[in-house]
Scaffold this motif. Sequence first.
Motif, short mmCIF file in Angstrom:
data_model
loop_
_atom_site.label_atom_id
_atom_site.label_comp_id
_atom_site.label_asym_id
_atom_site.label_seq_id
_atom_site.Cartn_x
_atom_site.Cartn_y
_atom_site.Cartn_z
N MET B 586 0.83 -1.20 0.00
CA MET B 586 0.00 0.00 0.00
C MET B 586 0.87 1.25 0.00
N GLY B 587 1.99 1.18 0.68
CA GLY B 587 2.88 2.32 0.78
C GLY B 587 3.47 2.74 -0.54
N ARG B 588 3.41 1.84 -1.56
CA ARG B 588 3.97 2.19 -2.87
C ARG B 588 3.07 3.15 -3.62
N ASN B 589 1.82 3.16 -3.25
CA ASN B 589 0.90 4.09 -3.90
C ASN B 589 1.35 5.52 -3.62
N PRO B 590 1.56 6.32 -4.68
CA PRO B 590 2.13 7.67 -4.44
C PRO B 590 1.26 8.54 -3.55
N ILE B 591 -0.05 8.41 -3.67
CA ILE B 591 -0.92 9.26 -2.83
C ILE B 591 -0.73 8.89 -1.37
N ILE B 592 -0.78 7.59 -1.12
CA ILE B 592 -0.64 7.14 0.27
C ILE B 592 0.75 7.48 0.79
N ALA B 593 1.76 7.34 -0.08
CA ALA B 593 3.12 7.65 0.35
C ALA B 593 3.25 9.12 0.70
N GLY B 594 2.65 9.98 -0.15
CA GLY B 594 2.72 11.42 0.11
C GLY B 594 2.04 11.77 1.41
N LEU B 595 0.86 11.18 1.59
CA LEU B 595 0.09 11.42 2.81
C LEU B 595 0.89 10.95 4.02
N HIS B 596 1.52 9.81 3.86
CA HIS B 596 2.31 9.23 4.93
C HIS B 596 3.43 10.19 5.35
N LYS B 597 4.08 10.74 4.33
CA LYS B 597 5.18 11.66 4.62
C LYS B 597 4.66 12.91 5.34
N PHE B 598 3.55 13.41 4.83
CA PHE B 598 2.94 14.60 5.42
C PHE B 598 2.60 14.36 6.89
N LEU B 599 2.05 13.18 7.15
CA LEU B 599 1.63 12.89 8.52
C LEU B 599 2.82 12.60 9.43
N THR B 600 3.83 11.88 8.89
CA THR B 600 5.01 11.61 9.75
C THR B 600 5.70 12.90 10.12
N ASN B 601 5.63 13.89 9.24
CA ASN B 601 6.24 15.17 9.56
C ASN B 601 5.30 16.05 10.36
N ARG B 602 4.27 15.42 10.87
CA ARG B 602 3.33 16.11 11.77
C ARG B 602 2.76 17.37 11.13
N TRP B 603 2.34 17.24 9.90
CA TRP B 603 1.75 18.33 9.13
C TRP B 603 2.74 19.49 8.99
N TYR B 604 3.97 19.27 9.25
CA TYR B 604 5.05 20.28 9.18
C TYR B 604 4.86 21.41 10.18
N ILE B 605 3.97 21.21 11.15
CA ILE B 605 3.73 22.29 12.12
C ILE B 605 4.95 22.46 13.02
N ASN B 606 5.50 21.33 13.48
CA ASN B 606 6.63 21.38 14.39
C ASN B 606 7.83 22.09 13.75
N ALA B 607 8.12 21.68 12.51
CA ALA B 607 9.26 22.27 11.82
C ALA B 607 9.06 23.77 11.63
N PHE B 608 7.83 24.13 11.32
CA PHE B 608 7.50 25.55 11.13
C PHE B 608 7.74 26.33 12.42
N TYR B 609 7.31 25.76 13.53
CA TYR B 609 7.50 26.46 14.81
C TYR B 609 8.97 26.67 15.10
N TYR B 610 9.76 25.62 14.86
CA TYR B 610 11.19 25.75 15.13
C TYR B 610 11.79 26.86 14.30
N LYS B 611 11.42 26.83 13.01
CA LYS B 611 12.01 27.79 12.10
C LYS B 611 11.65 29.21 12.50
N VAL B 612 10.38 29.42 12.78
CA VAL B 612 9.94 30.79 13.02
C VAL B 612 10.20 31.21 14.46
N PHE B 613 9.73 30.43 15.41
CA PHE B 613 9.74 30.92 16.78
C PHE B 613 11.05 30.69 17.50
N VAL B 614 11.69 29.56 17.25
CA VAL B 614 12.92 29.30 18.00
C VAL B 614 14.10 29.97 17.33
N TYR B 615 14.40 29.54 16.08
CA TYR B 615 15.55 30.13 15.41
C TYR B 615 15.28 31.58 15.06
#
Lengths: 529, 738
Positions: B586-615
């Motif tokens: 199932m993971g080979r399906n590009p849509i599912i893979a993309g979604l998987h990446k998006f979700l593993t990166n926690r919707w990119y919220i965490n990275a965004f916070y680090y970039k903007v608020f911390v650094y």
Amino acid sequence: MLPGTPLQFPYMLLALLLPPCAAVFLLLTLATGKKLGLKVIGIFSSIVLGISSLLLVRVLLLVMTYGTAVYEQYSWFSVGNVTIEFSLLSDFLNLPLSLAIILLSTVSSVYSIEYIKHKHDFELYYFCLLLFATGMLGVTLATNLIQFYLFFEGMNIPAFFLVSGWGTKKGKTIALKYIMYVVLGALCLLGGIVWTYSLTNSFEIYEITAKLSVMPYQGANVNLLRSVALLISTGFGVKMGMFPLHSWLPDFHGEAPVPIHALLSAVMIKTGAYGLVRVTYFFFPLVIRDASFILAVLALITMFWGAGMALVQVDFKRVLAYSSVNQVGYILLGLSTGTTLGIAGGLFHMVTHGLAKGILLYSAGSLVHSAGTKYIPKLGGVARKMPVTATVALIGALAIAGTPPLATFPSEFLIFAGTFQAGFILIAVLGVCSTALTAGYYLWTIRRIFFGPDSKELDIMYEKYIKKIEIPEEGIPRKFEDVHESPALMIIPMVVIAISVILLGIFPQIILQMIYPAAETLSNLIGGA
Amino acid sequence: MLPYAPWLCWAIPMLGAVATPGFAKIHGKFRDYMAVFFSLVAAAFALSMIPDMVIDKAVNYDPLKLNTTGAPEHIPFDWVLPWMPEVNINAGVLVDPLSVFMASVATSISALIMIYSLGYMSHDPDRTRYWFFMQLFIGGMVMLVMSDNFFQMFLGWEVIGTCSYGLIGFWHKKSKIIDEPYPMLRRSEGDYNAHCGMKAFVTTRIGDVALLAAILIIYIYAGTLNFLELIEHTGWIGELSRAGLLIIVAILLFIGPIGKSAQFPLHVWLPEAMAGPTTVSALIHAATLVKAGVYLVARVLPLFHHALWTEGYTEVITFFTTVGWIGGFTAFLAASMALVAREIKKVLAYSTVSQIGYMMLALGMAGLAIESTTGFLAASFHLLSHALFKALLFLSAGAIIHATETTYMDEMGGLKEHMPITFKVMWVGALALSGFPGFSGFWSKDIIFLVTLENGQLALFALAAVTASMTAFYTFRMMGMTFYYPKSDHILKLEKEGHHVHEAPAVMWVPLAILAGLTLIVSVFGLFNFEGQLHDYFTGHVATTVSIELVHLDPIVAPLSIGMVFLGIVPAYFIYIKQKISATDMGRNPIIAGLHKFLTNRWYINAFYYKVFVYGTIRIFKALLDKIELGIIDKFHYVFASKAIDGARVSSAVLETRGFNGLSYFIARLGITLSKVNDFIDIRIVDGIANGVAGTGKKLSKAFGKLQTGIIEQYVVILATGVVLISIITLYLLGGFP
């Protein structure tokens, strides 16, 4: 006439004069060529300061019994038909600060016994320390402006020698910078004092208060009063390290030896705040009421500026120095509101911040003493070797970040409550937010110093030191393995203050009951709520 | 009620914390057992208050004349001691159904966790610190819920924050070097743990300061912080509304719970909070920290409900809608992240965030309805059932981690035979979490759905329903990956090395069994209208104007809820338990893979916070330091000094033509003149003086000569000038100034 009850026994005079007498005695021993040894000198000075503390505690008890201010009246000199008095007065406004000054001086004196072991000229060090304590105490007890001015500026001399003589190498340069600033401040203050005399024909603080507080109603020129108030406040602002007059503070504090830095940060800059209250607030209440918003904005800038600068420092002591700028902002914010809550908070914060900052500085000293450096990038994982220092430093950091149930929380709470009450909603919200920033930079600093993996930099420093490639400015480098807890004489003062910070946090009433009436008087004068 | 129970139920664990270092001096085992003993006593005290709430509602209790009002006659009962009377802030405990409910849940579950800790932490060298923080944590939490005023509550609020900081970063000494999971200066596992503790503290702190601001505004407008006084004299609500502050205060107040209960947008700290020992995670998630936010919203709900429905301040609707939407959205957001989590504890962490979202949703709905009791008890019921099954799941996960020495689910697998007890009890928790019909989670979620639908919030209802499917899916995924998957390489390697995966010791599985039993009991109660019981329990606390019959098993909601749960269970069952469908395929399906990446990166919220608020913050202040602090403010002094020197060098004539340019020149000139005397003219003033101590210094007193600083004479001159000046001026003044 002084308000309150006259004292029969010269408690305050003794408390004030004992330390300088002891200082002169130390000088005499030096002149006679007798070497006393650090332990003897240190213990002697600590005992003298301890006796002074006890005398002041006795005064406190008397003030609480009488319920009024107490004073001692002595005539000093007279020129023509004007007699200048050398009177001393204690009330709820100055007692908390006086006690903090003398107690912290005592603690610093005890702490110095271990800390300056590797330095030189112990007699002179303690000579200066005792005079410095006298200078600060004299400011809080003074009742006329000449006396006030002499102590206020006089304390700079021992401070200057302490930093240039026993600080880091840069201390000599920095001390000159300090002198430049304080002399400018002193001139402003002096101008203000003279101008005030021209308005009232008096140097007595209480007489002037009575005369000046009614003056605006008698049609006097308000702009004139504003100018005088501005001149005097500038003098105090320099001492407080108010933005943008703070430039000397991080440098001077950062280069000072730790026990002196503790006194500078914890109480010396508070004498500026005290002066602001005792002189400016009482003399020109209406001017202050008008300037309330400007002062609050200035306080807010000072808070954020100090916090932001502290965030990007690499020297632990400079972090602490900028943190003092940050915290002076809190005090100023509380005072600027003109409300009872705010002023009570500001006055309370003078004491609580003094204690919390004392803890942090003594732990910084412990680091310099036992780990050999105070540079944050060179440290790491020290908590394993110095558990007590780490714990105490963490308590201090959390306290300054305003974490309940530590002592600074009630004071910060009152400061912000006062700010809301004064109607400065936005300033108050931003001010509260700055406590998050404070928590951020402190915890980050603590984490980098005490937690994390073992520092390899320490070993490198030690190598360089052994091979005489690089000799650090302060402390003696050690290998990480050899880092150990500091001796008991350094640990006990820290732990005692840490416990007092916790206790004051749980029972703020101990100090609040003194400060609150004073704050009420002040806010009535200013016409706040 | 046991004597002094409302005070002792939190004072005892706090005393225990303080005494822990002392007990440790006596014996290590003694310290451990005393810690457990103290928490059990605290639980006993807390639970002893329940009968007073349930049976007769009138406390037959004499507080030994400490209370000026005498013996209490009714619930809520407020027991006040003077603390800071000047500013009208006093210490007190409020005994009412809500506080007793929260205190009981917190202390009893904590006590079980403490027993479990005996086994789980038995090899840790720093147990004194562990027991200290754990007990202080419990004490702080119970103090928070028992407080009768905002101030004391905030004290407890911060105590638990500080303890969570200490406990999440508990293993800060681990020196194993790890991969850097996030771009932060982090050098070892211990450093990472310390960072996680700090992240939790600072993130929740952002919520705390907003809460503090709200408390302060209420204090200024109401003059009191006592909960009962606030609801008795509601004039302050009107004043706030007229000042346009009511909604601001409400929202600020809610930001506190957002931080503490890890709701969007301050949810980022909770996954990192997994860095602590599993018992700590269980304590934080099931019994204490995150529930504090729910408690606070529940506590202020009557105030705002009153403002909206009795006094008609319609702006409060925004507050309740915000609470509902934040809750609903967080439930969805966190559940989606849980779908892809690799670590077993992170699945549970996201699940907690998601379930707390449900509670917030219920509370928001409670405020929007005239009859607020239903939503209120939906939240409380879910809080109770969640507390039980989440503690159970966390402690089971702890047992698994203990046995397999890994936290990653793909390094587990095939544990069914090796850990039969854990396997069984964990299924109870999993079924309850997934909302399997008949289990406690099903009943409590059912009311939340019901109350959402009744309020006509269709969008929120849809969100909640989708979340229910996702919950079921990730729960079954977790169970499948840990117990049903074939043994992973890691497990095989362990077995090869002679390490046998084994069941947890009795001291660990007995608390698990108790929790499983309690979960089952609540599930059975749920069948027999447990919400009705709760309704009776809470009535009187929430301002109720209309009394309604509670519908047990609504004909529309119940089938829908069951359908949504099975929508999640069925695919998860076939993928992870039966392994009929390959997840890798199932993971080979590009849509599912993309979604998987998006979700593993926690919707990119965490990275965004680090970039903007911390650094971002650090960069801004770094720039300010270089450009302004050092560039302008600090320069002032040097420019000032060098200007003065230049001026003096050019000669006094130039100086005079320039005029008496401020006192600065005067001071500088004094210094320069002196330097001239000492032949320092060619050297920069500072260095010159410092280097050239020269003879002048020695001419001063022997004592001062020892200082070896040439600046002395200069300073003395400056100071002497000051003294002369003051003398002259004084004399002049005394001589007859107008």
